[in-house]
Enzyme design. Structure first.
Site, PDB file in Angstrom:
ATOM      1  N   CYS A  21      58.064  80.938  91.580  1.00 24.07           N
ATOM      2  CA  CYS A  21      58.340  82.355  91.366  1.00 24.07           C
ATOM      3  C   CYS A  21      59.478  82.454  90.355  1.00 24.07           C
ATOM      4  O   CYS A  21      60.081  81.455  89.974  1.00 24.07           O
ATOM      5  CB  CYS A  21      58.727  83.030  92.675  1.00 24.07           C
ATOM      6  SG  CYS A  21      60.255  82.371  93.400  1.00 24.07           S
ATOM      7  N   HIS A  83      68.952  80.608  97.553  1.00 22.22           N
ATOM      8  CA  HIS A  83      68.903  81.315  98.840  1.00 22.22           C
ATOM      9  C   HIS A  83      70.113  82.197  99.080  1.00 22.22           C
ATOM     10  O   HIS A  83      70.097  83.032  99.992  1.00 22.22           O
ATOM     11  CB  HIS A  83      68.780  80.292  99.979  1.00 22.22           C
ATOM     12  CG  HIS A  83      67.627  79.355  99.799  1.00 22.22           C
ATOM     13  ND1 HIS A  83      67.805  78.051  99.376  1.00 22.22           N
ATOM     14  CD2 HIS A  83      66.299  79.537  99.945  1.00 22.22           C
ATOM     15  CE1 HIS A  83      66.624  77.475  99.280  1.00 22.22           C
ATOM     16  NE2 HIS A  83      65.698  78.346  99.603  1.00 22.22           N
ATOM     17  N   CYS A 105      68.811  84.052  93.933  1.00 19.79           N
ATOM     18  CA  CYS A 105      67.695  84.846  93.426  1.00 19.79           C
ATOM     19  C   CYS A 105      68.104  86.320  93.407  1.00 19.79           C
ATOM     20  O   CYS A 105      68.646  86.830  94.404  1.00 19.79           O
ATOM     21  CB  CYS A 105      66.474  84.651  94.308  1.00 19.79           C
ATOM     22  SG  CYS A 105      65.098  85.777  93.890  1.00 19.79           S
ATOM     23  N   HIS A 133      68.132  79.698 108.762  1.00 12.29           N
ATOM     24  CA  HIS A 133      67.696  79.626 107.371  1.00 12.29           C
ATOM     25  C   HIS A 133      68.862  80.021 106.465  1.00 12.29           C
ATOM     26  O   HIS A 133      69.599  80.967 106.759  1.00 12.29           O
ATOM     27  CB  HIS A 133      66.501  80.555 107.142  1.00 12.29           C
ATOM     28  CG  HIS A 133      65.837  80.371 105.811  1.00 12.29           C
ATOM     29  ND1 HIS A 133      66.328  80.923 104.654  1.00 12.29           N
ATOM     30  CD2 HIS A 133      64.715  79.679 105.458  1.00 12.29           C
ATOM     31  CE1 HIS A 133      65.542  80.591 103.639  1.00 12.29           C
ATOM     32  NE2 HIS A 133      64.563  79.836 104.102  1.00 12.29           N
ATOM     33  N   GLU A 135      69.099  81.600 103.728  1.00 13.34           N
ATOM     34  CA  GLU A 135      69.107  82.988 103.261  1.00 13.34           C
ATOM     35  C   GLU A 135      69.632  83.934 104.344  1.00 13.34           C
ATOM     36  O   GLU A 135      70.407  84.859 104.059  1.00 13.34           O
ATOM     37  CB  GLU A 135      67.694  83.405 102.838  1.00 13.34           C
ATOM     38  CG  GLU A 135      67.654  84.800 102.232  1.00 13.34           C
ATOM     39  CD  GLU A 135      66.250  85.242 101.881  1.00 13.34           C
ATOM     40  OE1 GLU A 135      65.986  86.465 101.995  1.00 13.34           O
ATOM     41  OE2 GLU A 135      65.417  84.395 101.506  1.00 13.34           O
ATOM     42  N   THR A 173      63.524  87.314 102.568  1.00 10.17           N
ATOM     43  CA  THR A 173      62.534  87.622 101.529  1.00 10.17           C
ATOM     44  C   THR A 173      61.260  86.781 101.607  1.00 10.17           C
ATOM     45  O   THR A 173      60.267  87.118 100.966  1.00 10.17           O
ATOM     46  CB  THR A 173      63.145  87.421 100.127  1.00 10.17           C
ATOM     47  OG1 THR A 173      63.494  86.040  99.960  1.00 10.17           O
ATOM     48  CG2 THR A 173      64.371  88.300  99.932  1.00 10.17           C
ATOM     49  N   SER A 231      60.493  74.716 103.675  1.00  5.86           N
ATOM     50  CA  SER A 231      60.227  75.898 102.853  1.00  5.86           C
ATOM     51  C   SER A 231      59.579  76.974 103.709  1.00  5.86           C
ATOM     52  O   SER A 231      58.426  76.835 104.127  1.00  5.86           O
ATOM     53  CB  SER A 231      59.311  75.541 101.675  1.00  5.86           C
ATOM     54  OG  SER A 231      58.796  76.706 101.070  1.00  5.86           O
ATOM     55  N   SER A 232      60.308  78.047 103.961  1.00 10.51           N
ATOM     56  CA  SER A 232      59.802  79.122 104.808  1.00 10.51           C
ATOM     57  C   SER A 232      58.528  79.731 104.244  1.00 10.51           C
ATOM     58  O   SER A 232      57.534  79.917 104.950  1.00 10.51           O
ATOM     59  CB  SER A 232      60.871  80.210 104.967  1.00 10.51           C
ATOM     60  OG  SER A 232      60.385  81.288 105.732  1.00 10.51           O
ATOM     61  N   ASN A 233      58.511  80.029 102.951  1.00 14.94           N
ATOM     62  CA  ASN A 233      57.332  80.696 102.397  1.00 14.94           C
ATOM     63  C   ASN A 233      56.113  79.783 102.380  1.00 14.94           C
ATOM     64  O   ASN A 233      54.980  80.246 102.538  1.00 14.94           O
ATOM     65  CB  ASN A 233      57.636  81.268 101.003  1.00 14.94           C
ATOM     66  CG  ASN A 233      57.629  80.223  99.907  1.00 14.94           C
ATOM     67  OD1 ASN A 233      56.597  79.911  99.330  1.00 14.94           O
ATOM     68  ND2 ASN A 233      58.794  79.672  99.606  1.00 14.94           N
TER      69      ASN A 233
END
Length: 338
Positions: A21, A83, A105, A133, A135, A173, A231-233
């Protein structure tokens, strides 16, 4: 291990968009530019992004990843990951006489600013996200007295607020869109006056990658998600694939981790990658599948992406000179924090 015979019945559905991204691209380039401009070492607090291959590649170029700011020797450069970090971390760097580059980000920064604004207006802030996490830790640190974490719908029952008419929700996010909205719906049932953020907190890239997986999941017998386990996403993509109808879905860092037994009885394989995964790793998975008869690749396109972010402004300064000045300042003023 023998290769399967090619068959017109075997195909790969390749998600688009996938991989990097804009925020990840910006963060990785920022590390590379810092090494190029200032030379090694450049310290990075936590993994710059959650991908094993990216971290290992940057380490070979001279980046040093640390868990705590205090691990960075005075007079050096430290970069904060995509993050984001809490204000206390910026203060740690100042006390440690470090020059800093903030590669957070911009979409995470937006959530930080929302947290600050709602805290200033004395709202209770319900942060939907996963405990531990990076973030979530960073966002919570912006307003620790106003934020409480809600880790999924099961957490809603225990949430207590001071004033039900002044409650707002924000989110990490990189979550699953569907699970987040399930949590929001449960919160709204408990707190009918719950305020939503001015714009969706879940990043555009996370949503687009999940949408592509939803489209392929109904047709795929097997979905392979390329991404790291922290990696959460990427983990959310595995969950979304199964909910969309895929018989099985697995997360792998590299093609070498794929188990050939997964292909038994499979005619359609979906392939995608998390938002911190370079395309080279996807290409290796496609080559591995092609060797086993899955040569027909169809693109499943869910959205167009054209967003880019400018590099951190700190890269326009002479940070080595700045770091040296900070050390000299400490020498003149005595120990840090004196």
């Amino acid at each position: 291990m023998g290769c399967m015979t090619a068959s017109p019945g075997r195909r790969v559905l390749l998600a688009a968009p996938r991989g990097y991204c804009a925020g990840v691209d910006r963060a990785v380039i920022a590390v590379e530019k810092a090494l190029e401009q200032y030379g090694a070492p450049v310290y990075v607090r936590h993994e710059i992004v959650h991908n094993k291959y990216v971290v290992q590649t940057l380490e070979k170029k001279g980046a040093i990843f640390v868990e705590r700011t205090e691990e960075v020797p005075p007079g050096n450069i430290v970069m904060f990951s995509a993050h984001g970090v809490a204000p206390t971390v910026h203060e740690e760097a100042r006390q440690g006489r470090l020059a800093t580059i903030d590669a957070t980000c911009p979409l995470v920064t937006k959530v930080h600013k929302e947290a600050i604004r709602y805290a200033d207006e004395d709202y209770d802030i319900l942060l939907i996200g996963h405990e531990g996490h990076e973030e979530v830790i960073g966002t919570s640190g912006e307003a620790p007295d106003h934020i409480q974490l809600v880790d999924g719908p099961g957490d809603v029952e225990k949430v207590e607020v001071r004033d039900p008419s002044k409650v707002v929700w924000l989110s990490q996010t990189t979550l699953s869109v569907d699970e987040t909205m399930e949590t929001v719906d449960a919160l709204k049932t408990k707190f009918p006056g719950l305020v939503s953020p001015p714009s969706d907190d879940i990043c555009y890239a996370t949503q687009n990658r999940q949408l592509a997986v939803k489209q392929m999941g109904a047709e795929a017998d097997l979905v392979i998600v390329v991404g790291s386990r922290n990696s959460s996403n990427s983990k959310r993509l595995v969950e979304v694939a199964k909910l969309a109808g895929a018989r099985e879905a697995y997360l792998v860092d590299f093609a070498s981790e794929i188990d050939e037994a997964w292909l038994e009885g499979v005619t359609t394989v979906g392939v995608t990658s998390g938002a911190s995964v370079p395309e080279v790793l996807v290409e290796e998975v496609l080559a591995w599948l092609a060797e086993r008869g899955f040569e027909d690749v169809e693109i499943v396109k869910a959205a167009e992406e054209s967003i880019t972010f400018s590099l951190p402004k700190e890269l326009r300064r002479d940070l080595r000179e700045e770091a040296a000045a900070l050390v000299a300042e400490r020498g003149a003023a005595g120990p840090a924090g004196a």
